[in-house]
Write a protein that holds these residues in place. Structure first.
Motif, PDB file in Angstrom:
ATOM      1  N   PHE A  71      50.715   3.171 -46.728  1.00 36.28           N
ATOM      2  CA  PHE A  71      51.729   4.097 -46.760  1.00 36.28           C
ATOM      3  C   PHE A  71      51.033   5.530 -46.066  1.00 36.28           C
ATOM      4  O   PHE A  71      51.583   6.341 -45.475  1.00 36.28           O
ATOM      5  CB  PHE A  71      52.516   4.524 -47.933  1.00 36.28           C
ATOM      6  N   ARG A  72      49.452   5.615 -46.669  1.00 37.26           N
ATOM      7  CA  ARG A  72      48.872   6.979 -46.034  1.00 37.26           C
ATOM      8  C   ARG A  72      48.807   6.819 -44.661  1.00 37.26           C
ATOM      9  O   ARG A  72      49.087   7.716 -43.868  1.00 37.26           O
ATOM     10  CB  ARG A  72      47.393   6.848 -46.795  1.00 37.26           C
ATOM     11  N   ASP A  75      52.679   6.913 -43.079  1.00 36.36           N
ATOM     12  CA  ASP A  75      53.330   8.178 -43.289  1.00 36.36           C
ATOM     13  C   ASP A  75      52.726   9.145 -42.192  1.00 36.36           C
ATOM     14  O   ASP A  75      53.702  10.081 -41.582  1.00 36.36           O
ATOM     15  CB  ASP A  75      53.222   8.837 -44.651  1.00 36.36           C
ATOM     16  N   GLU A  78      54.248   8.346 -38.758  1.00 31.08           N
ATOM     17  CA  GLU A  78      55.749   8.535 -38.588  1.00 31.08           C
ATOM     18  C   GLU A  78      55.913  10.259 -38.575  1.00 31.08           C
ATOM     19  O   GLU A  78      56.760  10.544 -37.998  1.00 31.08           O
ATOM     20  CB  GLU A  78      56.593   8.002 -39.859  1.00 31.08           C
ATOM     21  N   ASN A  80      56.569  14.359 -39.394  1.00 36.17           N
ATOM     22  CA  ASN A  80      57.906  15.011 -40.103  1.00 36.17           C
ATOM     23  C   ASN A  80      59.080  14.646 -39.600  1.00 36.17           C
ATOM     24  O   ASN A  80      60.078  15.018 -40.241  1.00 36.17           O
ATOM     25  CB  ASN A  80      57.547  16.419 -39.730  1.00 36.17           C
ATOM     26  N   VAL A  83      61.620  10.190 -43.080  1.00 31.33           N
ATOM     27  CA  VAL A  83      61.498  10.327 -44.147  1.00 31.33           C
ATOM     28  C   VAL A  83      61.450   8.883 -44.724  1.00 31.33           C
ATOM     29  O   VAL A  83      62.162   8.029 -44.465  1.00 31.33           O
ATOM     30  CB  VAL A  83      62.272  11.286 -45.201  1.00 31.33           C
ATOM     31  N   ARG A  84      60.439   8.411 -45.739  1.00 32.29           N
ATOM     32  CA  ARG A  84      60.467   7.040 -46.180  1.00 32.29           C
ATOM     33  C   ARG A  84      61.111   7.077 -47.401  1.00 32.29           C
ATOM     34  O   ARG A  84      60.887   7.807 -48.438  1.00 32.29           O
ATOM     35  CB  ARG A  84      58.932   6.771 -46.368  1.00 32.29           C
ATOM     36  N   TRP A 100      61.246  -0.128 -48.713  1.00 30.75           N
ATOM     37  CA  TRP A 100      61.055   1.329 -47.995  1.00 30.75           C
ATOM     38  C   TRP A 100      61.488   1.021 -46.389  1.00 30.75           C
ATOM     39  O   TRP A 100      61.492   0.185 -45.757  1.00 30.75           O
ATOM     40  CB  TRP A 100      59.588   1.664 -47.843  1.00 30.75           C
ATOM     41  N   TYR A 102      61.864   3.759 -42.994  1.00 26.18           N
ATOM     42  CA  TYR A 102      61.538   5.487 -42.401  1.00 26.18           C
ATOM     43  C   TYR A 102      62.802   5.594 -41.664  1.00 26.18           C
ATOM     44  O   TYR A 102      63.047   5.154 -40.523  1.00 26.18           O
ATOM     45  CB  TYR A 102      60.509   5.317 -41.229  1.00 26.18           C
TER      46      TYR A 102
END
Length: 129
Positions: A71-72, A75, A78, A80, A83-84, A100, A102
């Motif tokens: 996820f680091r 995220d 992906e 701004n 949103v996950r 999860w 996106y």
């Protein structure tokens, strides 16, 4: 608790993206699934927006073994615009998972809707025309 991740665009199993090398040890492909969403062509990638009108988006589900790293990396990729959040996905082989997803956050007005449920098929057909 097991983390699952639903991917519908450039992170899909059959899409060649070097970034996936950074997370390949942290996840395992589970199968295809779909979500209730509308899909838009954002440019170099798609964006899914929650939709309750019956539209669907097809994607791939991964079981995440190393959520901190996966996820680091994802995220950051992906950015701004997305949103996950967790949501229900319906597996092709049957059953539902909480995974999860996106979601595309900006208003998609002015973006071209993708009528195909599957972004990879959309890209194939787009390159033919």
């Amino acid at each position: 608790m097991t983390d699952y991740l639903f991917l519908y665009g450039t992170l899909r199993k059959r899409y060649d993206l070097k970034l996936k090398d950074k997370v390949k040890k942290g996840w395992k492909y589970v199968g295809q699934a779909k979500i209730g969403a509308a899909l838009y062509d954002i440019g170099k990638y798609p964006g899914a927006v929650k939709d309750r009108s019956g539209k669907e988006v097809i994607g791939d589900v991964f079981q995440v073994h190393d959520p901190a790293n996966v996820f680091r990396v994802l995220d950051a990729y992906e950015g701004n615009e997305f949103v996950r959040k967790k949501g229900k996905v319906r597996m092709r082989k049957g059953g539902e998972l909480n995974a999860w997803i996106y979601w595309y956050e900006p208003d998609p007005a002015g973006k071209a809707p993708i009528r195909h449920k599957d972004y990879l098929n959309y890209l194939k057909n787009k390159s033919i025309h």
